[in-house]
Design an enzyme around this catalytic site. Structure first.
Site, PDB file in Angstrom:
ATOM      1  CG  ASP A  44     -56.897 -35.312  51.638  1.00 26.52           C
ATOM      2  OD1 ASP A  44     -56.628 -35.462  50.672  1.00 26.52           O
ATOM      3  OD2 ASP A  44     -56.229 -36.093  52.584  1.00 26.52           O
ATOM      4  CE1 TYR A  72     -50.048 -31.638  55.559  1.00 28.41           C
ATOM      5  CE2 TYR A  72     -47.708 -32.419  55.526  1.00 28.41           C
ATOM      6  CZ  TYR A  72     -48.871 -32.019  54.945  1.00 28.41           C
ATOM      7  OH  TYR A  72     -48.866 -32.172  53.469  1.00 28.41           O
ATOM      8  CG  ASP A  86     -59.775 -38.884  56.105  1.00 33.17           C
ATOM      9  OD1 ASP A  86     -60.666 -39.669  55.981  1.00 33.17           O
ATOM     10  OD2 ASP A  86     -59.393 -38.304  55.024  1.00 33.17           O
ATOM     11  NE  ARG A 184     -55.573 -39.001  53.468  1.00 35.89           N
ATOM     12  CZ  ARG A 184     -55.666 -39.738  52.266  1.00 35.89           C
ATOM     13  NH1 ARG A 184     -56.831 -40.445  52.203  1.00 35.89           N
ATOM     14  NH2 ARG A 184     -55.277 -39.327  51.027  1.00 35.89           N
TER      15      ARG A 184
END
Length: 300
Positions: A44, A72, A86, A184
């Site tokens: 993203d 992540y 988000d 997310r």
């Protein structure tokens, strides 16, 4: 553009915030002097970190990289929900998170670890009747995506901080997960499980398969020195390896089958005696058959 300017290989990019993955591909096309450029899994615009780029013949490896596990680091804000799950989306709900305890947060994180059924974020690239889900949401349509199985191998909390005079809590986490997992959505589901809402405020991808953030280069660094991981080295990092004889290499390069590999259920990178990646092999019908043949020499 001259595709002979840069040899085939992978470029490990540290994607900057605010750039789409397509933006990065466009920049690398200009730097590499070829249109044969692709990426292995979208990040993203809000996210930073490892984006694996394929150049020339190495673009054919990208479909195998997409399916690898990812790692992540992220920050989840408890107490607010957003339309995008988000920080880029408008706040749609939530409640004061001051009363949520660390023990409750850790228990909810544990429940989201392992093999789970996850509903992807509605603002995602998943297609619904031929149109991207995010496009439908942005046009005002409500989209309900079905849950699908994903695996969260690791969901570790590194810090919990109270913000906004204690009304909200920020949870710093490390997530290692299977392909197709939405961090997310983990933020959303953690907030929902705690009854206060949640969304992602920061996301950085630190690993894609065998490639880590330590190997990644910024776009500015790549503009100075276009570091390309050669196709042969990429094949050795991604797959089990089979060393071929000259005769086997000749057969494989022409798509002919040879004796089965010892790794029955995964593609195997087959190398000629000179170290050149010839093909990816899969066992079928009692023999090793080519899943993908790389043209010998030059660019294709």
């Amino acid at each position: 553009m001259n595709s002979g300017q840069v040899h085939s290989g992978l470029i490990i990019v540290d994607k900057p915030q605010g750039w789409t993955s397509h933006d990065v591909v466009g920049r690398l096309r200009r730097l590499a002097g070829t249109r044969k450029v692709g990426h292995a899994g979208t990040l993203d615009p809000m996210a930073t970190g490892v984006l694996v780029i394929g150049i020339n013949r190495a673009t054919r490896l990208l479909t195998f990289i997409v399916g690898t596990s990812k790692t992540y680091t992220a920050t989840i804000r408890l107490g607010q929900s957003t339309i995008t799950d988000d920080a880029e989306g408008e706040v749609t709900g939530g409640s004061i998170a001051a009363a949520v305890t660390e023990e409750e947060i850790r228990a909810a994180v544990a429940a989201l670890t392992g093999e789970i059924q996850q509903v992807p974020s509605s603002v995602s690239a998943i297609k619904v009747k031929g149109e991207r889900s995010y496009a439908r949401v942005r046009s005002g349509e409500e989209v309900d995506l079905p849950a699908r199985p994903v695996t969260v191998h690791r969901f570790d909390i590194s810090a919990i901080r109270r913000v906004s005079n204690g009304r909200l809590q920020d949870v710093d986490v490390t997530v290692e997960c299977s392909s197709g997992t939405y961090v997310r959505a983990l933020a959303r589901d953690l907030g929902n499980a705690l009854g206060v809402g949640g969304h992602l405020t920061a996301l950085r991808r630190t690993r894609v398969g065998p490639y880590s953030i330590d190997q990644a280069r910024t776009l500015d660094q790549l503009a100075e020195d276009l570091a390309v991981l050669p196709l042969d080295a990429a094949g050795r990092a991604l797959f089990p390896v089979r060393e071929l004889t000259e005769a086997e290499a000749a057969d494989v390069s022409h798509g002919r089958r040879i004796g089965p590999t010892s790794d029955a259920d995964v593609p195997v990178a087959a190398f000629a005696p000179d170290g050149t990646l010839v093909a990816l092999l899969e066992n079928r019908g009692g023999a090793a058959r080519t899943a993908l043949v790389f043209a010998p020499g030059g660019q294709d």
